[in-house]
Write a protein that holds these residues in place. Structure first.
Motif, PDB file in Angstrom:
ATOM      1  N   LEU A 677       6.856  10.627  -4.310  1.00  0.00           N
ATOM      2  CA  LEU A 677       8.334  10.421  -4.069  1.00  0.00           C
ATOM      3  C   LEU A 677       8.992  10.345  -5.594  1.00  0.00           C
ATOM      4  CD1 LEU A 677       7.770   7.617  -1.344  1.00  0.00           C
ATOM      5  CD2 LEU A 677       7.932  10.075  -1.122  1.00  0.00           C
ATOM      6  N   VAL A 678      10.215  10.525  -5.626  1.00  0.00           N
ATOM      7  CA  VAL A 678      11.182  10.367  -6.628  1.00  0.00           C
ATOM      8  C   VAL A 678      12.154   9.025  -6.103  1.00  0.00           C
ATOM      9  CG1 VAL A 678      13.040  10.944  -8.338  1.00  0.00           C
ATOM     10  CG2 VAL A 678      11.214  12.462  -7.820  1.00  0.00           C
ATOM     11  N   VAL A 679      11.751   8.005  -6.762  1.00  0.00           N
ATOM     12  CA  VAL A 679      12.516   6.592  -6.206  1.00  0.00           C
ATOM     13  C   VAL A 679      13.334   6.004  -7.286  1.00  0.00           C
ATOM     14  CG1 VAL A 679      12.063   4.602  -5.120  1.00  0.00           C
ATOM     15  CG2 VAL A 679      10.467   6.146  -4.571  1.00  0.00           C
ATOM     16  N   GLU A 680      14.697   5.943  -7.107  1.00  0.00           N
ATOM     17  CA  GLU A 680      15.451   5.362  -8.174  1.00  0.00           C
ATOM     18  C   GLU A 680      15.150   3.763  -8.246  1.00  0.00           C
ATOM     19  OE1 GLU A 680      19.345   6.755  -6.745  1.00  0.00           O
ATOM     20  OE2 GLU A 680      19.145   8.462  -8.174  1.00  0.00           O
ATOM     21  N   ASP A 681      15.894   3.116  -9.228  1.00  0.00           N
ATOM     22  CA  ASP A 681      15.759   1.766  -9.283  1.00  0.00           C
ATOM     23  C   ASP A 681      16.123   0.882  -8.114  1.00  0.00           C
ATOM     24  OD1 ASP A 681      15.065   2.268 -12.094  1.00  0.00           O
ATOM     25  OD2 ASP A 681      16.910   1.996 -12.871  1.00  0.00           O
ATOM     26  N   ASP A 682      17.331   1.423  -7.367  1.00  0.00           N
ATOM     27  CA  ASP A 682      17.549   0.418  -6.372  1.00  0.00           C
ATOM     28  C   ASP A 682      16.690   0.966  -5.119  1.00  0.00           C
ATOM     29  OD1 ASP A 682      18.314   3.254  -5.524  1.00  0.00           O
ATOM     30  OD2 ASP A 682      20.401   2.638  -5.343  1.00  0.00           O
ATOM     31  N   GLY A 683      15.453   1.423  -5.234  1.00  0.00           N
ATOM     32  CA  GLY A 683      14.632   1.762  -4.129  1.00  0.00           C
ATOM     33  C   GLY A 683      15.083   3.080  -3.189  1.00  0.00           C
ATOM     34  N   GLN A 684      16.030   3.718  -3.527  1.00  0.00           N
ATOM     35  CA  GLN A 684      16.538   4.623  -2.829  1.00  0.00           C
ATOM     36  C   GLN A 684      15.594   6.212  -3.126  1.00  0.00           C
ATOM     37  OE1 GLN A 684      20.330   5.862  -3.207  1.00  0.00           O
ATOM     38  NE2 GLN A 684      20.384   7.875  -1.992  1.00  0.00           N
TER      39      GLN A 684
END
Length: 777
Positions: A677-684
C-alpha cells in the motif's frame, strides 16, 4: 546612530510657521541655557527634528499641535528618503482627501503614520474634521502615538495588567493606560515633582524633545524598526516552528517549519550563528525560536537567511466576510468588526488553491474566513470558504451523461468541470440550458470554492473568439496584423489588431512585438479587428500527483485528475483511441498503466496533451488481507502487517489497484492477498499493488470502456457488491472465444464497442483476469 537614522528628514517644526524657521545649524538657543530639557533639546535639534524660531529662540514651553507631534512620530521611524517617497505617493490621494487642504505640508508625514500604524485613516479623518490637528496635543494622546511609532502598539493592546504608580493615574483614560505604562516601563516618561503624569496637559516642545530623544535611544538600543511588507523585496520562508532548532555540524541552527495553512512540513532553513531575531519588533536571541511559534525567515539575494521575525502562536479568528476592497479584508468575529490588510506576506487558501493575495477575487462572494494573526496584529494567513472563483475560455465539450463540461482556457489548457445539481446557465444574458451546440463559444464559469463544482455558466455566442497558434505578426504604419493557425483544421487566417487592443503574455501586459511565432493565443474579435490578444507559451508543463482517474463509456475517454503542489486540481481528458506518449518509471508505457499516486509531468502542446511522464510511488506498507467489508463507495480492508500489527484501512472505489502493471478492480481483492500500500501521512491509502494473489472468481461482467486490439485487452467498468463502480483490465488473447448472445454469432475483438455490456469467463492468473470466453449481451 541617531543622526544617521534621522538625517533624511528635514522638517521645520515651529508653532504654525514652519517656513520661517532658522537653519538647522542653530543647535544652542539663549532661552534653554538653564532649562531642565537642554540636553534633549540640543540632541533633537542636532538631529534636525526641531528648529528654532526666526528670533533665534527655541521657546521650549510653547505647546505642540497634534499635527506637529504626529510628524515628529513619523520622523522617529527612521525611514529612508526613497521609501518615504514611495509611501507618500501611495497614500497621497487618500491623505489629501482626508485633509482637504488642511495641514497639507505634513501629508508625507501623515502617509508614513498611516503606513506604519501610528494612526488609522479613521483616526486621521476624525482629527481633521474636528480641527484637532491644529490644537495642542494632550500628553496621554501623544503617549498612544509615540508607543505606536516605537512599534509597541500591538504589545500595548495585548497587555492585561499595566500597574501605574502616578498620583493621578485615575485621571488617565483607561484605554490609554497600557501605552502610558509602556512609556513608563521603558523609561520614556517620568512623573513630575509630585509624581503626576498630567494626562490632559498640553505637550510642550521641551517635553516632546525629551520623550522623543529617549524613545529614539530605546529604538536604537533594541534594534527596533518598522516592518514594511510592501516596501521590501527580500525573499522569505515562513511557517510554524515544529521544534526547538538543532545545531548542525557546521554550527548553523536548523529551523524546521510547517505550513500555517495545511500543517504540512515545508522544509528546514539553515540560520547562521549571527542571525538577527526580532520579537515584538525588537531584537532578541535565538531562544525566542520555540516550537509552536510563527517565524518568518528573511533571505538575502543568495537565498541565505539573515533575519527571523518571530511571533507567538498565531491567533485565529473564525470570521464572517463582510467585504474586500483592494488589499483590505473586512470581517466580523464574535460580534466585533475588523479591517485586516493582506500584504505580500499573507498566505491565502481558497478551496484547494494556495497562493498569495493575488488569488483573492473581491467579487467571489466568500462567506467565511479563518484569519490567522501574529502578535503584531498582521494577517499572516487566511482560509476563505464559500463563494466562487471565475474560470473562462472556449467551450470544448459537454457531456450530459456525466454532467461535465470541458473548457479550453485562454492559456490553452483544457480543463474538465463538474456541473452542480442546481447550476444556473445563461446564453447571451438570457436564461437557457447549456448543451453541446455551444461548443466553440466563449463561456464564463463561477466555480465553487468548497467543492469545485460549477454553479453558473454564462455563454457568449455574440462575441467571436479565435484560439490557435501564432503563425506570424506583422507591423505597418496603418494596421498591425496577427496570423493564427486553427489547431483543429490546420488553416491559418490573418486578423487586424486594433490600436487599443488589450495585449498580454502570461497574463502580463506587453507590446504586440513581444508576441512570438508558435505561442498559443486567444483573440477576441470586434468587427474585423482583434481587440484582445492573450498569448501563452505554445508548450506548457504541469507537474503534480495523479489523484483520480475516471472513464467515459460514451466517447472512450479517460479523465486524469492531477493535484498540484499548491493543492489545486487540474483535469486532463484523454482520447483512449489516440493517447499521448506515456513513460512510466523511465520506460515506454501506456495510459492504462498510470496509477493514482504516481508523480506525473504532463506536457501540453497548445491545448493537446502530447506526453505524460510518471514516477510511481513505492509501497510503504505491506501486509496480508484478513477481511474485506464492502460498502457503497469503497471498502474497509482489515490486514495484518509485516510487523504483526493489525490495522484497517478504508479505501474508495476509485483507488488504483494493480498487479504487474495491469488494473484490477477493488472488488477482486480477496482475503489472503498480500498487498503493498502507498499510505500518506494522514493515513489515506492512495494506491494498492497486489504482490501475491489467491484464486478468485472465474467470471466478471460490466460495460466496455475501451478496446485495445493491438495489446488485446479491454477496460471493463464493473460494479462491486457494495454498488461501487470500478475499472478492471480484462486480457482477451487470440485463443478466447467472443460471442454475441443475441445472434449466436462469433465476433472479433475489434467488433466490441464502448458501451457494450459483456460477461467474461476465465480466471485470475497472478492477479490479472484472462478471459477464455466473452459473451456480449
Amino acid at each position: 546612530m541617531k543622526l544617521k537614522r534621522l538625517l533624511t528628514w528635514a522638517l521645520a517644526l515651529t508653532l504654525g510657521v514652519p517656513a520661517l524657521a532658522l537653519s538647522a545649524s542653530a543647535a544652542t538657543f539663549p532661552d534653554i541655557t538653564d532649562h531642565w530639557a537642554r540636553t534633549y533639546i540640543e540632541d533633537m535639534t542636532a538631529a534636525n527634528m526641531f528648529k528654532g524660531y526666526e528670533d533665534g529662540t527655541f521657546k521650549p514651553e510653547n505647546a505642540l499641535t497634534a499635527a506637529e507631534a504626529l510628524a515628529l512620530c513619523a520622523r522617529a521611524e527612521g525611514i529612508d528618503e526613497n521609501t518615504m517617497t514611495e509611501i507618500s505617493d501611495d497614500w497621497e490621494d487618500e491623505v489629501d482627501d482626508i485633509l482637504d487642504g488642511s495641514q497639507s505640508w505634513f501629508y508625507r508625514e501623515f502617509a508614513v503614520c498611516l503606513e506604519t500604524g501610528v494612526l488609522t485613516t479613521s483616526e486621521l479623518r476624525s482629527l481633521a474634521q474636528s480641527d484637532a490637528l491644529t490644537e495642542p496635543i494632550a500628553k496621554e494622546d501623544l503617549a498612544v502615538y509615540l508607543v505606536r511609532a516605537m512599534q509597541l502598539g500591538p504589545m500595548a493592546e495585548r497587555l492585561s495588567s499595566y500597574p501605574l504608580t502616578f498620583q493621578d493615574t485615575s485621571s488617565i483614560s483607561e484605554s490609554k493606560r497600557p501605552y502610558v505604562y509602556l512609556l513608563k516601563n521603558y523609561g520614556i516618561v517620568e512623573g513630575d515633582q509630585n509624581n503626576d503624569f498630567e494626562p490632559d496637559r498640553s505637550v510642550t516642545r521641551a517635553v516632546m524633545a525629551t520623550m522623543l530623544s529617549r524613545a529614539i535611544d530605546f529604538m536604537e538600543e533594541r534594534g527596533t524598526s518598522p516592518d514594511l511588507p510592501d516596501y521590501t523585496s527580500y525573499d522569505f520562508q515562513q511557517g510554524v516552528i515544529t521544534s526547538t532548532p538543532t545545531e548542525s555540524s557546521g554550527g548553523a541552527l536548523l529551523l524546521t517549519l510547517k505550513s500555517d495553512l495545511t500543517g504540512e512540513t515545508i522544509g528546514t532553513v539553515s540560520l547562521p550563528q549571527d542571525v538577527t531575531v526580532y520579537e515584538n519588533s525588537m531584537e532578541t536571541t535565538t531562544s525566542a525560536l520555540k516550537a509552536g511559534r510563527h517565524a518568518r525567515v528573511c533571505l538575502n539575494s543568495g537565498g541565505n537567511a539573515y533575519a527571523v521575525r518571530v511571533s507567538e502562536a498565531l491567533e485565529e479568528l473564525d470570521a464572517t466576510v463582510n467585504g474586500i476592497e483592494d488589499e483590505y479584508l473586512a470581517v466580523t468575529a464574535d460580534g466585533e468588526g475588523y479591517s485586516l490588510r493582506m500584504d505580500r506576506f499573507t498566505q491565502v487558501q481558497i478551496g484547494s488553491t494556495v497562493g498569495d493575495r493575488s488569488i483573492v477575487d473581491a467579487s467571489a462572494g466568500y462567506t467565511d474566513a479563518l484569519c490567522k494573526l501574529d502578535d503584531q496584529g498582521r494577517l499572516v494567513a487566511v482560509i476563505f470558504s464559500g463563494g466562487t472563483q471565475e474560470a473562462e475560455g472556449v467551450l470544448a465539450g459537454y457531456s450530459q451523461n456525466t454532467g461535465t463540461i470541458q473548457v479550453t482556457g485562454i492559456d490553452g489548457a483544457t480543463r474538465t468541470y463538474t456541473l452542480s445539481d442546481d447550476v444556473t446557465s445563461t446564453v447571451d444574458g438570457m436564461t437557457d440550458d447549456v448543451n453541446a451546440a455551444y461548443v466553440g463559444d466563449f463561456v464564463t464559469l463561477r466555480v465553487s470554492n468548497d467543492d469545485g463544482t460549477v454553479v453558473s455558466v454564462a455563454v457568449d455566442t455574440e462575441t467571436e473568439y479565435v484560439q490557435g497558434s501564432v503563425k506570424s505578426v506583422s507591423y505597418s504604419s496603418d494596421t498591425n496584423t496577427i496570423s493564427v493557425t486553427d489547431l483543429d483544421t490546420g488553416r491559418s487566417k490573418t486578423y487586424k489588431v486594433s490600436s487599443g487592443a488589450d495585449i498580454t503574455y502570461n497574463g502580463e501586459s506587453t507590446p504586440l512585438r513581444n508576441i512570438k511565432d508558435d505561442y498559443f493565443v486567444t483573440l477576441r474579435l470586434s468587427g474585423s479587428y482583434a481587440d484582445m490578444v492573450a498569448a501563452y507559451p505554445g508548450s506548457t508543463v504541469t507537474e503534480g500527483t495523479l489523484t483520480g482517474r475516471t472513464f467515459d463509456t460514451s466517447d472512450a475517454t479517460t479523465t486524469l485528475e492531477v493535484t498540484l503542489s499548491d493543492g489545486s486540481r487540474v483535469n486532463f481528458k484523454l482520447d483512449l483511441s489516440d493517447p499521448p506518449d506515456v513513460e512510466r518509471d523511465g520506460n515506454d508505457s501506456s495510459v492504462d498503466r498510470l496509477r493514482t499516486g504516481d508523480q506525473v509531468t504532463v506536457t501540453i502542446r497548445y491545448n493537446e496533451i502530447t506526453k505524460i511522464e510518471a514516477e510511481p510511488q513505492s509501497a510503504n506498507v505491506t501486509g496480508t488481507v484478513d477481511r474485506i467489508i464492502q460498502e457503497k463507495g469503497g471498502s474497509t480492508l482489515e490486514m495484518t502487517l509485516s510487523d504483526g500489527d493489525e490495522v484497517s484501512y478504508t479505501v474508495s472505489s476509485s483507488i488504483s489497484v494493480t498487479q504487474n502493471g495491469k488494473s484490477l478492480s477493488l472488488s477482486s481483492i480477496q482475503p489472503g492477498y498480500r498487498l503493498g500500500l502507498v499510505v500518506e501521512d494522514d493515513g489515506q491509502v492512495v494506491a494498492i499493488e497486489v504482490q501475491q494473489a489467491v484464486n478468485s472468481s472465474n467470471r466478471v461482467s460490466g460495460t466496455v470502456i475501451y478496446v485495445n486490439t493491438s495489446d488485446k485487452y479491454i477496460y471493463l467498468q464493473v460494479v462491486d457488491e457494495g454498488g461501487s463502480e470500478d475499472v478492471l483490465t480484462v486480457n482477451v488473447p487470440s485463443s478466447a472465444t467472443i460471442l454475441d448472445v443475441n445472434t449466436g454469432s462469433e465476433l472479433y475483438l475489434r467488433e466490441l464497442d464502448p458501451g457494450d455490456v459483456i460477461e467474461a469467463n476465465g480466471s485470475y492468473e497472478n492477479g490479472s483476469f484472462t478471459a477464455t470466453v466473452v459473451l456480449r449481451q
